[in-house]
Design an enzyme around this catalytic site. Structure first.
Site, short mmCIF file in Angstrom:
data_model
loop_
_atom_site.label_atom_id
_atom_site.label_comp_id
_atom_site.label_asym_id
_atom_site.label_seq_id
_atom_site.Cartn_x
_atom_site.Cartn_y
_atom_site.Cartn_z
N ARG A 230 -3.58 15.45 10.23
CA ARG A 230 -4.64 15.32 10.98
C ARG A 230 -4.68 13.97 10.43
O ARG A 230 -4.12 13.06 9.92
CB ARG A 230 -5.59 16.30 9.52
N ASP B 240 1.32 4.12 6.08
CA ASP B 240 0.40 4.99 4.29
C ASP B 240 1.48 4.84 2.74
O ASP B 240 0.20 4.39 1.99
CB ASP B 240 0.68 6.83 4.82
N ASP C 22 1.98 10.40 -3.34
CA ASP C 22 1.23 11.41 -1.89
C ASP C 22 1.22 12.22 -1.92
O ASP C 22 2.41 12.43 -0.72
CB ASP C 22 1.27 10.19 -0.83
#
Ligand SMILES: Nc1ncnc2c1ncn2[C@@H]1O[C@H](COP(=O)(O)OP(=O)(O)OP(=O)(O)O)[C@@H](O)[C@H]1O
Ligand SMILES: CC(C)(CO)[C@@H](O)C(=O)NCCC(=O)O
Ligand SMILES: [K+]
Length: 262
Positions: A15, A109, A129
């Site tokens: 997302r 990321d 993460d």
């Protein structure tokens, strides 16, 4: 156009992750599904900020006078191109992150989350993460990447068992900690996935602390709260030493914003 109000957009594998900043202060963060190409194209022609925030499904109207700059980072190359129609877009790429010794395909990321963690708690730092993929990414005192690891995240592990076998059902991530010795199929799956995941994370953080005893270890990502709750039950001593950090990637993006404007 004022640069003091800006949006951060992290395009993840399941997302979109958004945050609204006023300078270096995060106002709020939210997630959306992928936006259709037509919606992204419309953003640029929004007449006012109310239209804009309706399009990106922001919780409440963002309090700005003009369309905000969007600072974007993406782990999905194809998803980046549709944002190039937006007039004030800044893509953050790996070469803009001040870490040493990174390899070319390191996920942006991971790099941003590590930059954010180092900026807050200083280096050395290890980031876990817990997203679609679960990653470990660590750097030592001088900001040199030590390295890391990638494995399927909680939901992906459960999905792959449900989808690639005949007899195993799809099961949801459990709210409460499962028992180890299960006597039915769904609980057996949950036990297998959760206990090995916890043991695996423990092994990685123990190994990290052996090399960097004073290092901060921070956990971020969609499954952060769930996994930290499990840690409280299974390894409470470790749970107290792992910092819960929901916005680490945004904090890394904010470091980038500050490096441009301060
Ligand atoms: N609405 C949701 N959609 C997808 N995942 C969700 C949702 N709510 C909670 N989750 C959990 O979040 C995890 C995904 O985390 P996250 O949203 O950080 O992943 P992502 O979008 O792939 O981001 P990244 O690529 O940065 O890891 C899933 O394993 C799932 O259990
Ligand atoms: C590992 C993921 C999928 C985690 O979101 C992302 O960081 C990515 O696509 N990384 C590229 C490969 C790497 O980091 O080595
Ligand atoms: K792939």
């Amino acid at each position: 156009m004022s640069e003091s109000h800006w949006l951060a957009l992290m395009i993840g594998n399941s997302r979109l992750h958004w945050a609204w900043f006023v300078e270096e202060a995060l106002q709020f963060a939210w997630d959306t599904e992928y936006l259709p190409v037509s919606v992204v194209q419309n953003l640029a022609s929004c007449q006012n900020i109310a239209d804009f925030s309706r399009e990106i499904l922001a919780p409440g109207t963002i309090n700005m006078r003009s369309l905000p700059p969007i600072y974007l980072a993406s782990v999905i190359p194809q998803a980046t191109t549709i944002w190039q129609t937006y007039p004030n877009i800044h893509e953050i790429t790996l070469d803009q992150v001040p870490l040493q010794g990174v390899y070319a395909t390191l996920g942006i990321d991971r790099a941003l989350a590590l930059w954010g963690a180092g900026a807050i708690w200083s280096f050395p730092a290890l980031v876990i993460d817990a997203g679609t993929a679960l990653t470990f990414t660590g750097a030592k005192c001088d900001r040199t990447l030590v390295g890391g690891a990638i494995l399927p995240g909680v939901r992906l592990q459960l999905q792959s068992l449900g989808e690639r076998t005949a007899a195993l059902p799809l099961v949801d991530t459990p709210e409460s900690f499962p028992s180890r010795w299960a006597l039915n199929t769904p609980e057996s799956i949950l036990s297998g996935v959760i206990y090995t995941l916890m043991a695996g994370i423990k092994d990685f953080v123990d190994a990290w602390w052996q090399e960097f005893p004073e290092s901060c270890v921070a956990m971020t990502g969609g499954d952060r709260a769930l996994l930290l709750n499990y840690f409280q039950v299974q390894y409470p001593n470790i749970a107290t030493k792992i910092t819960s950090a929901p916005h680490l990637i945004f904090q890394g993006m904010c470091c980038y914003w500050a490096s441009r404007w301060k």
